[in-house]
Design a protein around this motif. Structure first.
Motif, short mmCIF file in Angstrom:
data_model
loop_
_atom_site.label_atom_id
_atom_site.label_comp_id
_atom_site.label_asym_id
_atom_site.label_seq_id
_atom_site.Cartn_x
_atom_site.Cartn_y
_atom_site.Cartn_z
N ASP A 170 0.83 -1.20 0.00
CA ASP A 170 0.00 0.00 0.00
C ASP A 170 0.87 1.26 0.00
OD1 ASP A 170 -2.29 -1.49 0.05
OD2 ASP A 170 -2.70 -1.21 2.19
N ARG A 171 0.43 2.27 -0.71
CA ARG A 171 1.15 3.55 -0.72
C ARG A 171 0.34 4.55 0.09
NH1 ARG A 171 1.64 7.61 -5.85
NH2 ARG A 171 3.01 9.18 -4.89
N ILE A 172 0.94 5.05 1.18
CA ILE A 172 0.25 5.99 2.06
C ILE A 172 0.40 7.40 1.49
CG2 ILE A 172 0.08 6.91 4.40
CD1 ILE A 172 1.35 4.32 5.40
N LEU A 173 -0.73 8.04 1.22
CA LEU A 173 -0.74 9.37 0.62
C LEU A 173 -0.99 10.47 1.65
CD1 LEU A 173 -2.89 8.60 -2.56
CD2 LEU A 173 -0.40 8.58 -2.34
N ALA A 174 -1.72 10.12 2.72
CA ALA A 174 -2.03 11.13 3.74
C ALA A 174 -2.27 10.45 5.07
CB ALA A 174 -3.24 11.96 3.33
N VAL A 175 -1.91 11.18 6.12
CA VAL A 175 -2.21 10.75 7.49
C VAL A 175 -3.12 11.81 8.08
CG1 VAL A 175 -1.29 10.20 9.76
CG2 VAL A 175 0.03 9.61 7.72
N GLY A 176 -4.41 11.47 8.18
CA GLY A 176 -5.38 12.48 8.57
C GLY A 176 -5.47 13.56 7.50
N ASP A 177 -5.33 14.80 7.93
CA ASP A 177 -5.41 15.92 6.97
C ASP A 177 -4.07 16.26 6.34
OD1 ASP A 177 -8.12 16.21 7.52
OD2 ASP A 177 -7.75 17.62 9.18
N ARG A 178 -3.02 15.59 6.77
CA ARG A 178 -1.68 15.94 6.28
C ARG A 178 -1.25 15.01 5.15
NH1 ARG A 178 4.17 15.72 9.49
NH2 ARG A 178 5.42 16.34 7.67
N GLU A 179 -0.97 15.59 3.98
CA GLU A 179 -0.45 14.81 2.87
C GLU A 179 1.02 14.47 3.15
OE1 GLU A 179 -1.01 16.84 -0.79
OE2 GLU A 179 -3.19 16.70 -0.73
N VAL A 180 1.42 13.26 2.79
CA VAL A 180 2.79 12.82 3.04
C VAL A 180 3.40 12.28 1.74
CG1 VAL A 180 2.44 12.30 5.48
CG2 VAL A 180 1.98 10.54 3.78
N GLU A 181 4.69 12.48 1.59
CA GLU A 181 5.39 11.99 0.41
C GLU A 181 6.41 10.91 0.74
OE1 GLU A 181 7.12 15.25 -1.64
OE2 GLU A 181 5.20 16.18 -2.16
N THR A 182 6.89 10.89 1.97
CA THR A 182 7.91 9.91 2.37
C THR A 182 7.45 9.17 3.62
OG1 THR A 182 9.11 11.44 3.82
CG2 THR A 182 9.71 11.43 1.48
N PHE A 183 8.07 8.02 3.86
CA PHE A 183 7.72 7.24 5.04
C PHE A 183 8.13 7.97 6.31
CE2 PHE A 183 7.76 3.78 8.07
CZ PHE A 183 6.62 3.07 7.71
N GLU A 184 9.19 8.78 6.24
CA GLU A 184 9.61 9.55 7.41
C GLU A 184 8.51 10.51 7.83
OE1 GLU A 184 11.48 8.94 4.80
OE2 GLU A 184 12.95 7.61 5.75
N GLU A 185 7.80 11.08 6.87
CA GLU A 185 6.70 11.99 7.20
C GLU A 185 5.55 11.23 7.85
OE1 GLU A 185 7.02 15.55 3.93
OE2 GLU A 185 6.09 13.69 3.29
N VAL A 186 5.31 9.99 7.40
CA VAL A 186 4.29 9.16 8.02
C VAL A 186 4.66 8.91 9.48
CG1 VAL A 186 3.17 6.90 8.02
CG2 VAL A 186 3.66 8.04 5.86
N ARG A 187 5.89 8.48 9.71
CA ARG A 187 6.35 8.17 11.06
C ARG A 187 6.26 9.39 11.97
NH1 ARG A 187 12.38 7.87 10.96
NH2 ARG A 187 11.96 10.11 10.90
#
Length: 404
Positions: A170-187
């Motif tokens: 799966d490719r995570i595009l956003a966490v809640g209202d925040r769009e993310v581009e890298t896994f570090e941003e997800v973490r």
């Protein structure tokens, strides 16, 4: 040790060639527009040798870390010989002067591109199309605490993400209202939400899916070893593939152009950060830890070149040489004399001034008086010498080391 010394010498020679080509960029454009080039020298200090060919004296000076291309009449204050009156640079059209003054910068960018292209088609460069997006590599349980720097407590189960239906790939595009581009941003985002329910926007097989996940609380150790409470959902990243790629002769042109753009952008950001790093360089002379991304002199860069050759890392050696060309190009565009950018700024000032004079029905104002810029020129030259000397000292007493 022999390989290290060879690398030091080769990188030093690469710097000398880079400077020579920069000055050659000024030389060939000046000659193309009929300007007289009096002298073309590599280095500063006492002359080692010189030879006259036609109307130009070519030579090498004792300290080959700079150079100059002496063009007749660069300013209206230059003294001219009778045969130079009609060939003075300041009498040429403004656009020709801009091209000549930019010739060194253009040459450095071309050299940097050619070097990177050679690396791209022989060993490979960072792939501009590599997928660094936040793609899930695994789903797992969440250890509730961190025991030491490398050990987590044991856990069981599939973890919050797995229970919510997150799948590998799966490719995570956003966490809640925040769009993310890298896994570090997800973490980083998830760590700030312990105990909360967050919706992950996921792309799966081309379809967008919203997955609510309960963020689990866990304790981890911060940089000082203190326990802090963070959020975790039990996913790891999928390592990107084709991070480095060897390109063919044709596709390598486009890939190199894109990578060149990335390097120039990074160089520009580094140049903006340069003044703020000087205090750290000064502190390193007196024993403070040297920042690995801090400024380096010819001495430091040549040492790094030696370390790379010692480990047969020729691709990194060449990319570092390309980076040096981009730095030299952008640094010379700083709009202060005696740098090329300072001279370009004066020409543009004259052009803009004369444009408004024309609107008011006046004649052109004539060449700028460079004597008024002498305080800035002298001050800038003194600053460059002081900073250069400081960085050289730091590179001698506390050098940057890539490999410990």
């Amino acid at each position: 040790m022999a390989a290290y010394l060879v690398g030091v010498v080769l990188f030093f020679l690469g710097i000398a060639v880079t400077i020579a080509l920069h000055e050659w960029g000024h030389y060939i454009t000046a000659r193309a527009f009929g300007m007289k080039v009096r002298r073309f020298f590599i280095g500063f200090g006492p002359s080692v040798f010189s030879v006259r060919r036609g109307e130009t004296v070519y030579g090498l000076k004792a300290v080959p870390v700079g150079g100059f291309c002496d063009i007749a009449g660069m300013t209206a204050q230059d003294e001219l010989e009778p045969d130079e009156q009609h060939r003075a640079m300041y009498l040429k059209p403004w656009w020709q002067r801009i091209i000549v003054l930019s010739g060194g910068v253009a040459m450095n960018i071309i050299v940097g591109f050619v070097v990177l292209y050679g690396v791209a088609v022989t060993s490979g460069i960072p792939n501009p199309d590599a997928d660094f997006s936040a793609r899930v590599g695994s789903v797992q349980c969440v250890p509730d605490r961190q025991i030491d720097a490398t050990t987590l407590s044991e856990c069981l189960g599939t973890g919050p993400a797995g229970e919510a239906g997150v799948r590998v790939g799966d490719r995570i595009l956003a966490v809640g209202d925040r769009e993310v581009e890298t896994f570090e941003e997800v973490r980083d985002t998830v760590q700030q939400l312990p105990g909360e329910t967050v919706t992950l926007r996921i792309e799966r097989d081309g379809v967008l899916v919203d997955v609510p996940v309960i963020v689990e609380e866990a304790t981890r150790l911060d940089a000082s070893g203190r326990e802090v409470t963070v959020g975790a959902i039990g996913v790891t990243s999928q390592p990107p593939t084709d991070v480095y790629k060897k390109f063919g002769p044709v596709e390598g042109v486009g890939a190199t152009a894109r990578f060149t753009g990335d390097m120039i952008e990074a160089t520009f950001e580094g140049l903006l950060a340069f003044p703020g790093k000087i205090p750290g360089v000064v502190a390193s002379i007196f024993g403070a830890e040297r920042e690995i991304d801090g400024p380096m002199s010819v001495v430091g860069a040549s040492r790094i070149g030696g370390e790379l050759v010692e480990r047969s890392m020729w691709d990194m050696f060449m990319m570092m040489l390309a980076s040096l060309n981009f730095f030299l190009a952008l640094f010379n565009l700083v709009p202060l004399p005696p740098l090329d950018g300072g001279h370009i700024a004066v020409v543009l000032y004259e052009r803009i001034r004369d444009f408004f004079r024309k609107l008011r029905g006046k004649t052109p104002g004539g060449p700028a008086d460079y004597t008024r810029l002498m305080p800035i020129t002298v001050g800038m030259a003194a600053l460059l010498l002081s900073v250069g000397a400081t960085v050289i000292i730091a590179d001698v007493v506390n050098p940057i080391r890539l490999f410990g």
